[in-house]
Design an enzyme around this catalytic site. Structure first.
Site, PDB file in Angstrom:
ATOM      1  N   GLU A 124       0.885  -1.354  -0.137  1.00  0.00           N
ATOM      2  CA  GLU A 124       0.014  -0.051  -0.254  1.00  0.00           C
ATOM      3  C   GLU A 124       0.851   1.239   0.200  1.00  0.00           C
ATOM      4  OE1 GLU A 124      -2.660  -0.406   3.243  1.00  0.00           O
ATOM      5  OE2 GLU A 124      -4.052  -1.990   2.357  1.00  0.00           O
TER       6      GLU A 124
ATOM      7  N   GLU B  64      -5.112  -8.683  -0.212  1.00  0.00           N
ATOM      8  CA  GLU B  64      -5.963  -8.351   1.278  1.00  0.00           C
ATOM      9  C   GLU B  64      -7.380  -8.349   0.730  1.00  0.00           C
ATOM     10  OE1 GLU B  64      -4.640  -5.339   3.976  1.00  0.00           O
ATOM     11  OE2 GLU B  64      -2.534  -5.866   3.748  1.00  0.00           O
TER      12      GLU B  64
END
Length: 536
Positions: free
Chosen positions: A173, A295
């Site tokens: 991220e 995720e």
């Protein structure tokens, strides 16, 4: 006859050589079934509360989970999982430049955990996770590149001989932490940073020895988001068939991740998931670009029947387009934060069997994945529960209980302790490509461990203290925000060491505010001012 036998032998040998690590990443992802993520464990960052010099491995349990055992992975394989993502934070575990040498005890422990899954025949995804040195700003790019190369060269050397079952994920991220666009898809500055870091990561690994020249590598979009702006700006390095796009999608947002106003407990509208899979198929799969959803998850709201419906729909839709998914498990089962726990890491009991069964049903699983060897930790570890203890010393941390009740000292509502929380924006739900429906919650995904003594034994993924009041996203500079105590904005523009030191001090003040259960809006104002350290 002898010539024929010789020819046949050579042919078979050639096929064997070609079959060894010759599959493309598209073929690899089709072979993968479903994954599970060891959240809030090796990715924990407690540099503010632990003395890493005394025990580099103590951080593994400082966010409340128990020390990881091989039995956890073999138990999950028997439940049908064949892929394991091991989020790992290296920040605090390596020295100063120019070498940025990773501590040997930490590397040894990471290697040990990787082996728990790898040597049992599972796929393993190893990454760099909650780092403070790779924030996606242009004036940080050159330093971040230097550290990226140094860290990944060491990791690649450590695992040089590991085959295609070990996948490297270059960044987790990556985003402009503390900036208004942190969770809104980014901007040209952030996109360029991520694209350059991805390209350098690939180049670095390809230049390393052993299997690294052909290792499968995962690279993310900005913030690993599926928002149109980030996906359209994403650049896949050319000339390499062993690259996989890494995406994170807690979809639908209000059902899966939102923990404030607008959250729902029922899964009755799959349109956001339909849009997600259509987007991935159109932008990547149809272009022969493989994807792993690294995720995903839907937190427990005492609604396992609904989560089961969601789980089957999600994995079935992803499998239909050839995308394996890795479920996020932070070991949290109770409290008011993000309850993504699926398995008790002490007893190895699946705590949400209806959900797990539906995950498997969605992919058409035919049964468990058989470990290739016996686990070294055949029996679950028995640990004493210490429900409300603060972070313990190294030895005590090794015996943290599986109910995740040893949450670290409370931290500001953001992605992780000691990582600069932004204006507390949130991760935006994936929708049908308009990407303008920012959630009303002011808390981003996977925030921090809560400290309410409410058994919300999570890690930096959920603030259990009263959440800051919901409010629209504010500009970075606020005239009416009180200045934090201390001259935190005194650092020269490019003095990152000074800024990091000031940020640490500032967030200790935030820590004290939340721990004392002070006025939520005041605590949030301090957080916003702390963010300005990196923008000054």
């Amino acid at each position: 006859m002898k010539l024929f036998i010789l020819f046949s032998t050579l042919t078979l040998a050639g096929l064997s050589i070609l079959g060894c690590h010759a599959m493309s990443s598209m073929e690899l992802t089709k072979n993968m079934k479903i994954g599970w993520s060891l959240g809030n464990t090796l990715d924990a960052n407690c540099a503010d509360t632990l003395d890493y010099s005394k025990d580099q491995t103590a951080s593994e349990t400082c966010w409340g989970n128990v020390k990881t055992t091989e039995g956890l992975f073999t138990a999950l394989m028997k439940d049908g999982f064949d892929t394991f993502r091991i989020p790992t934070t290296w920040d605090g575990h390596f020295g100063e430049g120019p070498d940025y040498k990773i501590d040997s005890a930490w590397m040894k422990r990471v290697h040990e955990v990787v082996d728990y899954a790898y040597k049992n025949g599972a796929y393993v995804i190893l990454n760099i996770h909650h780092e403070k040195w790779n924030y996606a700003f242009a004036n940080n790019l050159e330093k971040a590149k230097t550290i990226l190369v140094a860290i990944w060269k060491q990791i690649a050397a450590e695992f040089a001989d590991y085959d295609e079952h070990l996948i490297f994920e270059g960044l987790n991220e990556p985003r402009k932490v503390g900036d208004p666009v942190e969770w809104t898809g980014g901007d040209s500055e952030g996109w360029d940073f991520v694209n350059q870091m991805n390209e350098l990561f690939v180049k670095t690994i390809r230049g390393c020895s052993g299997e690294n020249a052909k290792r499968h590598l995962m690279i993310p979009t900005y913030a690993a988001t599926t928002q149109d702006s980030a996906i359209n700006a994403f650049k896949l390095p050319s000339g390499d068939n062993n690259l996989i796009v890494s995406l994170h999608a807690y979809t639908p947002y209000n059902f899966a991740l939102n923990n404030a106003d607008g959250a729902v407990t029922t899964f009755d509208n799959p349109s956001e998931l339909d849009s997600l899979f259509n987007l991935i198929k159109t932008k990547f799969i149809s272009q022969n670009i493989p994807v792993i959803i690294g995720e995903f998850g839907a937190m427990s709201r005492e609604n396992d029947a609904e989560r089961a419906k969601w789980a089957e729909y999600y994995t079935k839709g992803a499998k239909a387009i050839g995308v394996p998914c890795v479920i996020w498990d932070n070991g949290v089962f109770e409290g008011t934060g993000e309850r993504f726990g699926l398995i008790d890491r002490t007893t190895f009991e699946i705590k949400a069997p209806e959900v797990v069964n539906s995950l498997m049903k969605g992919i058409g699983s035919t049964g468990p994945v058989t470990p290739t060897k016996e686990e070294t930790s055949a029996s679950p570890q028995g640990n004493e529960t210490n429900a409300n203890a603060p972070p313990m010393d190294a030895n005590a941390n090794a015996d943290a209980n599986a109910n995740n009740n040893n949450a670290p000292v409370d931290l500001p509502p953001k992605s992780l302790p000691n990582e600069l929380p932004a204006e507390v924006p949130t991760k935006i739900p994936t929708t049908d490509n308009n990407n303008n429906n920012t959630p009303s919650s002011s808390l981003p995904p996977k925030t921090l461990p809560s400290s309410d003594n409410d058994n919300n034994n999570n890690m930096p993924t959920q603030p259990a203290l009263p959440a800051p009041p919901v409010q629209p996203e504010q500009p970075t500079e606020q005239q009416d925000s009180p200045a934090p105590s201390g001259d935190y904005l005194s650092c020269p523009k490019d003095d990152w060491n000074c800024k990091q030191s000031m940020a640490d001090k500032c967030y200790k003040e935030v820590d004290g505010c939340w721990t004392s259960q002070g006025d939520a809006s005041k605590c949030e104002d301090i957080v916003k001012n702390c963010n300005k350290i990196w923008q000054s």
